[in-house]
Design a protein around this motif. Structure first.
Motif, short mmCIF file in Angstrom:
data_model
loop_
_atom_site.label_atom_id
_atom_site.label_comp_id
_atom_site.label_asym_id
_atom_site.label_seq_id
_atom_site.Cartn_x
_atom_site.Cartn_y
_atom_site.Cartn_z
N UNK A 186 -4.97 4.28 -3.77
CA UNK A 186 -4.75 5.70 -3.43
C UNK A 186 -4.02 5.88 -2.11
N UNK A 187 -3.19 4.91 -1.77
CA UNK A 187 -2.33 5.03 -0.59
C UNK A 187 -0.92 5.34 -1.08
N UNK A 188 -0.06 5.80 -0.22
CA UNK A 188 1.28 6.25 -0.59
C UNK A 188 2.32 5.19 -0.21
N UNK A 189 3.17 4.84 -1.17
CA UNK A 189 4.27 3.90 -0.92
C UNK A 189 5.44 4.67 -0.34
N UNK A 190 6.00 4.16 0.75
CA UNK A 190 7.17 4.75 1.38
C UNK A 190 8.26 3.70 1.41
N UNK A 191 9.46 4.04 0.91
CA UNK A 191 10.58 3.10 0.90
C UNK A 191 11.88 3.88 0.85
#
Length: 136
Positions: A32-37
């Motif tokens: 439930x964490x957000x991927x940033x790329x």
């Protein structure tokens, strides 16, 4: 912002690097964490795809205006991210992409880290192994 995990790496990544990026992004999304790329080929697209496949959230940092899908080959992916996640840019709509924009925005907004093998200019895996960078 501790629930955000930035994943960056080479566009011309190894298949192993892509595998590691997918596994990492999937695990991050499952937690439930957000991927940033960024929106580039290679590690970054693999990360977004894996996060979405796992039912997670993802943020794409763009080097261009949010109205200009770039690279063009990622139009469908970027449209999906816009629908269920977030597209972020520091430039106005219509702006063309430049590499320094993505790095300055990622570095300015998020703690960055990666651990994916990268290829050297001759196409071989870098002899120094995975690039690791952590900012607090």
């Amino acid at each position: 912002m501790s629930d955000l995990v930035t994943i960056t790496g080479a566009r011309a990544c190894t298949s192993y690097g892509e595998h590691v990026a997918r596994e990492l992004a999937s695990s991050v999304a499952t937690d439930k964490r957000v991927v940033v790329a960024g929106g580039a080929y290679g590690i970054e697209v693999a990360s977004h795809q894996a996060a979405l496949a796992a039912g997670g959230d993802t943020i794409a940092i763009l080097a261009n205006g949010v109205d200009r899908p770039y690279p063009v080959g990622h139009r469908d992916l970027l449209d999906r991210i816009a629908d269920v996640g977030l597209l972020v840019s520091e430039v106005p709509p219509g702006a063309v992409p430049t590499r320094h924009r993505v790095w300055s925005l990622i570095d300015g907004l998020f703690s960055a880290g990666d651990a994916t093998p990268r290829r050297s200019p001759d196409g071989n895996t870098s002899p120094d192994g995975p690039r690791r960078r952590q900012r607090s």
